[in-house]
Enzyme design. Structure first.
Site, PDB file in Angstrom:
ATOM      1  N   GLU A  36      -8.371  -6.213   5.913  1.00  0.00           N
ATOM      2  CA  GLU A  36      -9.423  -4.992   5.874  1.00  0.00           C
ATOM      3  C   GLU A  36     -10.790  -5.764   5.813  1.00  0.00           C
ATOM      4  O   GLU A  36     -11.718  -5.380   5.131  1.00  0.00           O
ATOM      5  CB  GLU A  36      -9.308  -4.116   4.424  1.00  0.00           C
ATOM      6  CG  GLU A  36      -8.199  -3.624   4.522  1.00  0.00           C
ATOM      7  CD  GLU A  36      -7.847  -2.512   3.302  1.00  0.00           C
ATOM      8  OE1 GLU A  36      -8.788  -2.575   2.556  1.00  0.00           O
ATOM      9  OE2 GLU A  36      -6.730  -2.229   3.189  1.00  0.00           O
ATOM     10  N   GLU A  55       2.762  -1.837   5.970  1.00  0.00           N
ATOM     11  CA  GLU A  55       2.720  -1.193   4.656  1.00  0.00           C
ATOM     12  C   GLU A  55       2.938   0.314   5.133  1.00  0.00           C
ATOM     13  O   GLU A  55       2.288   1.318   4.754  1.00  0.00           O
ATOM     14  CB  GLU A  55       1.166  -1.100   4.232  1.00  0.00           C
ATOM     15  CG  GLU A  55       0.372  -2.484   4.089  1.00  0.00           C
ATOM     16  CD  GLU A  55      -0.704  -2.820   3.195  1.00  0.00           C
ATOM     17  OE1 GLU A  55      -1.191  -1.781   2.916  1.00  0.00           O
ATOM     18  OE2 GLU A  55      -1.390  -3.550   3.356  1.00  0.00           O
TER      19      GLU A  55
HETATM   20  C1  XIL Z   1      -2.235  -0.867  -3.220  1.00  0.00           C
HETATM   21  C2  XIL Z   1      -1.053  -0.966  -4.117  1.00  0.00           C
HETATM   22  O1  XIL Z   1       0.010  -0.405  -3.656  1.00  0.00           O
HETATM   23  C3  XIL Z   1      -1.718  -0.068  -5.574  1.00  0.00           C
HETATM   24  O2  XIL Z   1      -0.532  -0.518  -6.484  1.00  0.00           O
HETATM   25  C4  XIL Z   1      -2.759  -0.875  -5.960  1.00  0.00           C
HETATM   26  O3  XIL Z   1      -3.327   0.083  -6.982  1.00  0.00           O
HETATM   27  C5  XIL Z   1      -3.770  -0.988  -4.998  1.00  0.00           C
HETATM   28  O4  XIL Z   1      -3.473  -1.284  -4.040  1.00  0.00           O
HETATM   29  N1  XIL Z   1      -4.008  -1.532   1.447  1.00  0.00           N
HETATM   30  C6  XIL Z   1      -3.454  -2.625   1.102  1.00  0.00           C
HETATM   31  C7  XIL Z   1      -2.630  -2.786  -0.321  1.00  0.00           C
HETATM   32  O5  XIL Z   1      -3.579  -3.619   1.685  1.00  0.00           O
HETATM   33  O6  XIL Z   1      -2.777  -3.885  -0.861  1.00  0.00           O
HETATM   34  C8  XIL Z   1      -2.887  -1.498  -1.027  1.00  0.00           C
HETATM   35  O7  XIL Z   1      -1.881  -1.710  -2.337  1.00  0.00           O
HETATM   36  C9  XIL Z   1      -2.768  -0.335  -0.291  1.00  0.00           C
HETATM   37  C10 XIL Z   1      -3.770  -0.110   0.885  1.00  0.00           C
END
Ligand code: XIL
Length: 360
Positions: free
Chosen positions: A155, A261
């Site tokens: 990001e 994701e």
């Molecule tokens: C999220 C996790 O799933 C949560 O448990 C945590 O509180 C916050 O992060 N983008 C990403 C991930 O790259 O690392 C994030 O994961 C979700 C959004």
């Protein structure tokens, strides 16, 4: 007497055989058995450790695993000089015992940069580059040959549009922090597959273009970057054609493409924590069906647009609605994943399965 005993033993043996056959069938029918590329899930380690039913589902469906939080910087180096590897060693053990690929998420991300790092970097700007080098070298070096690939930078762009995100890394080290992070990771493990990872790039053309330009510039300078991760936190109303175009553009670069994701929500959010808007209050049968179709289409688009050699895999971000990060993070109630709150497969699960099995 003897006859009864024999009958009992025979019944128990038969029962065990039937159970074994059922387990085998479930395994054969799991997602991973039907995919030409790794199928992964992100998961919280403590949730996985505490729940054997979840572990069974995880093992039968997935052959790649990503830690949802425990491999991030704020978990590993909570205070200066103190590394905490034990949680990672636990998940590595689990991955190795179950023949799963362990994917490293992530090395550099503004959201998981510890407060102490930010504070120190602001006081002593020259320190940050050295810290980054030490951190990446130590971390990636420790798991050399064990963690298959990494989201090296996560990001780096603003949520929308093509501007770089004003993170501590960017403001102190300039744009070059990205090249440096990839270089250090490659030096520490030359065989690891290194990714840039971001969200909304499937729907935001400006952001995708800026991302591809960044990667092109890095490659021109011979910086070792091998793949692009589409987080793919999508919503039901993001058109499939828009996603298809973005995948095509990215695949044309020859990079490995990871849907890193995946989840699909119904409600909306503004990309900030607690910024959710509750539009749907219950999950109807029609919504379940539509979500199954969306999951199926996503898998088919990945299989048909991304050439086989570039398919790094599809990773779901949590695989049960019970455990999904969405509700807590955005402060909404949604149903983003492929299993429901009671660990039963949703139509979405069968959508994914169909997408994997569909003749192309
Ligand atoms: C999220 C996790 O799933 C949560 O448990 C945590 O509180 C916050 O992060 N983008 C990403 C991930 O790259 O690392 C994030 O994961 C979700 C959004």
């Amino acid at each position: 007497m003897l006859f009864n005993k024999i009958l009992k033993i025979t019944c128990v043996t038969l029962l065990l055989l039937v159970m074994h056959a059922c387990n085998k069938k479930q395994k054969e029918n799991g997602l991973k058995a039907n995919a030409e590329f790794p199928i992964g899930t992100a998961i919280k380690i403590e949730t996985l450790n505490a729940d054997f039913e979840l572990q069974d589902l995880q093992k039968s469906n997935f052959n790649s695993i990503t830690s949802a939080s425990d491999m991030k910087m704020n978990r590993i180096i909570e205070s200066e000089g103190v590394y905490n590897w034990s949680r990672i060693d636990g998940i590595l053990n689990y991955a190795q015992n179950n023949n799963q690929r362990l994917f490293g998420h992530n090395l550099i991300w503004h959201s998981s940069t510890p407060k102490w790092v930010e504070e120190k970097a602001l006081k002593d700007t020259l320190w940050l580059a050295g810290f980054m080098k030490d951190y990446i070298t130590t971390y990636v070096g420790r798991y050399k040959g064990k963690v298959a690939g990494w989201d090296v930078v996560n990001e780096a762009f603003e949520s929308a549009g093509g501007a770089m995100r004003e993170t501590i890394w960017y403001s102190v080290m300039g744009k070059d922090y990205i090249a440096k992070a990839f270089t250090y990771a490659h030096e520490a493990d030359p065989n690891a597959v290194l990714f840039y990872n971001d969200f909304n790039i499937e729907r935001d053309t400006l952001k995708l273009n800026a991302t591809l330009k960044l990667i092109e510039d890095l490659r021109e300078k011979n910086i070792p970057i091998h793949g692009l991760g589409f987080q793919m936190h999508i919503r039901m109303d993001i058109p499939d054609e828009v996603i298809a175009n973005a995948l095509k553009k990215a695949a044309d670069t020859g990079l490995k493409i990871h849907l890193s994701e995946v989840d699909i929500i119904f409600n909306t959010h503004n990309d900030t924590q607690y910024g959710g808007e509750q539009i749907y209050t219950e999950l109807t049968d029609d919504m379940k069906k539509a979500q199954a179709e969306k999951y199926k289409n996503l898998v088919i688009m990945y299989r048909s647009i991304v050439p086989k050699a570039q398919q790094y895999g599809i990773t779901f971000w949590d695989f049960t609605d019970r455990d999904s990060w969405i509700d807590g993070f955005f402060s909404i109630t949604d149903w983003p994943t492929i299993y429901d709150d009671n660990l039963q497969p949703k139509p979405a699960y069968f959508g994914v399965l169909e997408g994997l099995k569909e003749e192309l």
